[in-house]
Design a protein around this motif. Sequence first.
Motif, mmCIF file in Angstrom:
data_model
loop_
_atom_site.group_PDB
_atom_site.id
_atom_site.type_symbol
_atom_site.label_atom_id
_atom_site.label_comp_id
_atom_site.label_asym_id
_atom_site.label_seq_id
_atom_site.Cartn_x
_atom_site.Cartn_y
_atom_site.Cartn_z
ATOM 1 N N LYS A 25 -13.018 -0.461 1.138
ATOM 2 C CA LYS A 25 -11.664 -0.545 1.609
ATOM 3 C C LYS A 25 -11.002 0.666 1.751
ATOM 4 N N CYS A 85 5.269 4.623 -4.999
ATOM 5 C CA CYS A 85 6.010 4.859 -3.942
ATOM 6 C C CYS A 85 5.704 3.806 -2.656
ATOM 7 N N ASP A 86 4.603 3.571 -2.458
ATOM 8 C CA ASP A 86 4.096 2.844 -1.285
ATOM 9 C C ASP A 86 4.549 1.505 -1.490
ATOM 10 N N TRP A 87 4.505 0.913 -2.783
ATOM 11 C CA TRP A 87 4.969 -0.554 -3.117
ATOM 12 C C TRP A 87 6.454 -0.456 -2.843
ATOM 13 N N TYR A 88 7.202 0.418 -3.100
ATOM 14 C CA TYR A 88 8.649 0.460 -3.125
ATOM 15 C C TYR A 88 9.155 1.073 -1.825
ATOM 16 N N GLY A 89 8.256 1.404 -0.749
ATOM 17 C CA GLY A 89 8.574 2.110 0.554
ATOM 18 C C GLY A 89 9.394 3.147 0.299
ATOM 19 N N SER A 101 -3.037 3.966 -0.540
ATOM 20 C CA SER A 101 -1.479 4.181 -0.298
ATOM 21 C C SER A 101 -1.306 5.680 0.323
ATOM 22 N N ARG A 129 -0.042 6.037 3.486
ATOM 23 C CA ARG A 129 1.372 5.712 3.898
ATOM 24 C C ARG A 129 2.506 6.296 3.127
ATOM 25 N N GLN A 156 8.085 -6.505 -3.053
ATOM 26 C CA GLN A 156 7.277 -5.065 -2.242
ATOM 27 C C GLN A 156 8.458 -4.919 -1.180
ATOM 28 N N PHE A 157 8.754 -3.627 -1.384
ATOM 29 C CA PHE A 157 9.647 -2.797 -0.366
ATOM 30 C C PHE A 157 8.866 -2.190 0.745
ATOM 31 N N GLY A 158 7.862 -1.745 0.430
ATOM 32 C CA GLY A 158 6.963 -1.048 1.391
ATOM 33 C C GLY A 158 6.172 -2.026 2.535
ATOM 34 N N GLN A 159 5.342 -1.542 3.173
ATOM 35 C CA GLN A 159 4.425 -2.267 4.024
ATOM 36 C C GLN A 159 3.791 -3.572 3.508
ATOM 37 N N THR A 165 0.597 -4.201 3.694
ATOM 38 C CA THR A 165 -0.647 -3.697 3.585
ATOM 39 C C THR A 165 -1.074 -3.332 2.182
ATOM 40 N N THR A 166 0.297 -2.718 1.440
ATOM 41 C CA THR A 166 -0.049 -2.125 0.064
ATOM 42 C C THR A 166 -0.447 -3.239 -0.757
ATOM 43 N N GLU A 167 -1.768 -3.038 -1.485
ATOM 44 C CA GLU A 167 -2.366 -4.221 -2.016
ATOM 45 C C GLU A 167 -1.866 -4.392 -3.508
#
Lengths: 237, 237
Positions: free
Chosen positions: A31, A115-119, A144, A147, B212-215, B217-219
């Motif tokens: 993955k 950071c990735d989750w919250y953009g 992550s 991104r 989820q604020f990001g893309q 694809t964030t798992e």
Amino acid sequence: MVSKSQIKLITSLAQKKYRQQHGLFVVEGLKGISEFLESNFNLQSLFALEGCFKDERPTEVTAAELKKISFLKTPQKALALFEIPEDLNKVEAGFQLVLDDVRDPGNLGTLIRLCDWYGIKNLICSKETVDCFNPKVVQATMGSLTRVNLIYTDLSHHLAAQDLPVYAAFMDGKSVYKEGLPQDAILILGNEANGISDVVAENIQHKISIPQFGQSTTESLNVAVAGAILVSEFKRN
Amino acid sequence: MVSKSQIKLITSLAQKKYRQQHGLFVVEGLKGISEFLESNFNLQSLFALEGCFKDERPTEVTAAELKKISFLKTPQKALALFEIPEDLNKVEAGFQLVLDDVRDPGNLGTLIRLCDWYGIKNLICSKETVDCFNPKVVQATMGSLTRVNLIYTDLSHHLAAQDLPVYAAFMDGKSVYKEGLPQDAILILGNEANGISDVVAENIQHKISIPQFGQSTTESLNVAVAGAILVSEFKRN
């Protein structure tokens, strides 16, 4: 088949100086490798068990060979080397999470995922913060890292050049639940043991805190947990 | 001076079966040991460098001896054995954090600190959740283990007997930022890889999510980070 010189190269990449010398870092697991393949990172070599990543024409290895090159207790089915990008990342507009000497690889990996989750595009790290291409960090990020824009820099210089309001958590700060927080800001998190350094603290305009509901003997929250609660408060509105 | 049989005993306590057999667990470091000394836990033995814990009359050891019995890469100045309490903990009134097979010692330690910070007395764990007396968990809790009530039990039976509303995070749940959350509730967190098991999921009344604020694809977020954001949302009002 993995050669002796390849084993030597790969195992050397546990250390930052060899990652810098070779310009390479390790990604393990189907993955994780897939996410890096789909990103802007360049693949240098790929080792995989029979049947994995056929399109990429990997060097086929046995489980025993994989064990020799893996950094994991339980090796995954594949291991890849990617090039460390030479281009310096540029700060993008918007929220900045700033890390002042976060040393634990698991904490950095967790904060990259946050950071990735919250953009949040900008993760600005002091030069003493653990290297994001450390194998344990790469493993903890779950992809992550492809991104989020990490920048290692001198924090005092960086902060002096920014226009956004600067926030950080202190025990005597105002409750984060009662502060009106801006959408875009700079949030600083400190070292696991020593918190925020004096030279960085000079740049802080807003001291905030996560109120303590338990006994006052409780010393602190884990830095990634505190970061998550604070980022959530900035982003929830 | 540490005897060979003491070294054998202490190193055996890395494994749950020997902790259960001897009814003992290890705490390292001056601060951690002090917190356990001030709590209801009973000290069984204490090994310390010269000058540490004089009042407790420790067995004085050299740095080399401490290295032999320590579970840490960088041993602290003291190591203590405490008794695992025999009394079964009882569920107290109020909020319950429930862990369905959290396996990583660092995650459990971080969640125990989170409960301590937010004054959550009840941390209910499935029997497959990592043992809280595991040396890595004890180290990660920073003493919070002395103030949080951990109960290992069959979650289906436990949940069936509770009156509080039951919440858990799912990708398709309602945004936690938009839900009116009660002060007291049961919040379930799942396994790092597999989430919440089907048999436990049957007890959930409210599916919530962290937007989820990001893309896309964030798992996922790390389980301790997700737990922190959710607990903060329950407690912030």
